[in-house]
Design a protein around this motif. Sequence first.
Motif, short mmCIF file in Angstrom:
data_model
loop_
_atom_site.label_atom_id
_atom_site.label_comp_id
_atom_site.label_asym_id
_atom_site.label_seq_id
_atom_site.Cartn_x
_atom_site.Cartn_y
_atom_site.Cartn_z
N ASN A 43 35.83 27.03 50.68
CA ASN A 43 35.22 27.43 49.42
C ASN A 43 34.47 28.74 49.59
OD1 ASN A 43 36.00 25.03 48.04
ND2 ASN A 43 34.38 23.96 49.13
N VAL A 44 34.50 29.58 48.55
CA VAL A 44 33.83 30.88 48.58
C VAL A 44 32.81 30.94 47.46
CG1 VAL A 44 34.12 33.37 48.46
CG2 VAL A 44 35.91 31.97 49.51
N PHE A 45 31.57 31.24 47.81
CA PHE A 45 30.52 31.43 46.81
C PHE A 45 30.40 32.92 46.52
CE2 PHE A 45 26.33 32.12 45.12
CZ PHE A 45 26.04 30.99 44.39
N ILE A 46 30.33 33.28 45.25
CA ILE A 46 30.21 34.67 44.84
C ILE A 46 28.82 34.89 44.24
CG2 ILE A 46 31.11 36.48 43.33
CD1 ILE A 46 33.84 35.16 43.58
N SER A 47 28.05 35.76 44.86
CA SER A 47 26.70 36.06 44.43
C SER A 47 26.65 37.46 43.82
CB SER A 47 25.74 35.97 45.62
OG SER A 47 24.41 36.26 45.23
N PHE A 48 26.06 37.59 42.64
CA PHE A 48 26.06 38.86 41.92
C PHE A 48 24.87 38.90 40.96
CE2 PHE A 48 28.14 35.75 39.34
CZ PHE A 48 27.68 36.00 38.07
N SER A 49 24.74 40.01 40.27
CA SER A 49 23.71 40.11 39.24
C SER A 49 24.19 41.08 38.16
CB SER A 49 22.40 40.61 39.85
OG SER A 49 21.36 40.62 38.88
N GLY A 50 23.84 40.78 36.90
CA GLY A 50 24.10 41.70 35.80
C GLY A 50 25.57 41.99 35.54
N ASP A 51 25.87 43.28 35.36
CA ASP A 51 27.22 43.71 34.98
C ASP A 51 28.28 43.39 36.02
OD1 ASP A 51 26.15 44.68 32.65
OD2 ASP A 51 26.08 46.78 33.33
N ALA A 52 27.87 43.10 37.25
CA ALA A 52 28.85 42.81 38.30
C ALA A 52 29.66 41.56 37.98
CB ALA A 52 28.16 42.66 39.65
N ARG A 53 29.16 40.71 37.08
CA ARG A 53 29.93 39.52 36.70
C ARG A 53 31.31 39.90 36.16
NH1 ARG A 53 28.18 34.75 34.86
NH2 ARG A 53 26.14 35.61 34.31
N GLU A 54 31.32 40.74 35.12
CA GLU A 54 32.58 41.08 34.48
C GLU A 54 33.39 42.07 35.33
OE1 GLU A 54 33.65 39.62 31.82
OE2 GLU A 54 31.78 38.48 31.55
N LYS A 55 32.70 43.02 35.98
CA LYS A 55 33.41 44.06 36.72
C LYS A 55 34.06 43.53 37.99
CE LYS A 55 30.75 48.11 35.24
NZ LYS A 55 29.87 49.23 35.70
N TYR A 56 33.38 42.58 38.65
CA TYR A 56 33.86 42.17 39.97
C TYR A 56 33.93 40.66 40.19
CZ TYR A 56 33.00 47.08 40.91
OH TYR A 56 33.02 48.45 40.86
N ALA A 57 32.86 39.93 39.85
CA ALA A 57 32.80 38.51 40.21
C ALA A 57 33.96 37.72 39.62
CB ALA A 57 31.46 37.92 39.77
N ILE A 58 34.20 37.86 38.32
CA ILE A 58 35.27 37.10 37.67
C ILE A 58 36.63 37.53 38.22
CG2 ILE A 58 36.46 36.72 35.48
CD1 ILE A 58 33.75 36.77 34.11
N LYS A 59 36.80 38.82 38.47
CA LYS A 59 38.07 39.30 39.02
C LYS A 59 38.32 38.73 40.41
CE LYS A 59 38.02 43.58 36.34
NZ LYS A 59 37.90 45.06 36.38
N PHE A 60 37.27 38.64 41.22
CA PHE A 60 37.43 38.06 42.55
C PHE A 60 37.71 36.56 42.46
CE2 PHE A 60 36.24 41.90 44.61
CZ PHE A 60 36.59 41.76 45.94
N LEU A 61 37.06 35.88 41.52
CA LEU A 61 37.36 34.46 41.31
C LEU A 61 38.84 34.27 41.01
CD1 LEU A 61 34.45 32.98 39.16
CD2 LEU A 61 35.12 32.29 41.45
N ASN A 62 39.35 35.06 40.08
CA ASN A 62 40.76 34.95 39.72
C ASN A 62 41.66 35.28 40.89
OD1 ASN A 62 40.05 34.25 37.09
ND2 ASN A 62 40.14 36.35 36.35
N PHE A 63 41.27 36.29 41.68
CA PHE A 63 42.06 36.67 42.85
C PHE A 63 42.13 35.52 43.85
CE2 PHE A 63 42.23 38.24 47.20
CZ PHE A 63 43.35 39.04 47.18
N PHE A 64 40.98 34.94 44.18
CA PHE A 64 40.95 33.85 45.15
C PHE A 64 41.73 32.64 44.64
CE2 PHE A 64 36.73 35.69 46.70
CZ PHE A 64 37.32 36.30 47.79
#
Length: 242
Positions: free
Chosen positions: A2-23
Amino acid sequence: MNVFISFSGDAREKYAIKFLNFFNKYGVHGWYDQHELLLGDMLAETIIREGIERVDYCVLFIDKTYLNRDWPCEEALRFYNRFKKEPNYVIFPILLDITKEELRNSKLDFLLQIKYQFLHDGDTIEHIGLQILNRIFFDIARKKDIHTYEHALNYFKRLTLSDSINIYNALLAIKDFDETCYREKTIFLICLIRLFDDYSYKKTLREISYKIYNNDTISFDIFKITESIFLINASIFLEKNS
């Protein structure tokens, strides 16, 4: 795994969700706080119990917003404290709109002790995502009885079954390829994995197979991911036939 993704603010849409989908596309479960919290959950308690304490890997997307907010920094500190205690736990710090110097002058300066990567607007996530997957599958493989290419060669050389001899011959052929023939070596390994009656990480292999079919670039990381999956399945074959 399992991978936990830690972020704040705009990084959710720019990176976190994209990495979730990638994984998820590669069969790895991604987790971040507002992705799996239920209405009424205690934020800190649930993140600590379900995220920080249970995951195997953590990706930190660190930007200026992250550094200026207390809870993300607390998350990072808790992850780092676990990282120091558990040798099998891994943190991947990803720096966004900050420099190494800015991180050094922040409360998260301890993260500079871990190998980090930069990611900028407009960059694709695939390059870093595949590096993370390479590390994840490498870690899984090295816990197995057959955890190196040489181990696999020696094991299949000792077997007398015709199918196993074919696996050995194919492994020798792969070893003779030029160092950077990642596409050819990956194709061979996928075909070998499919010779096993039952094999793990089918979703990951299917995604890699589609990349080959679409004539996408097959990188070193993709090849190493495939190699690790072969070693994992060779170990499973060993367990069943020992």
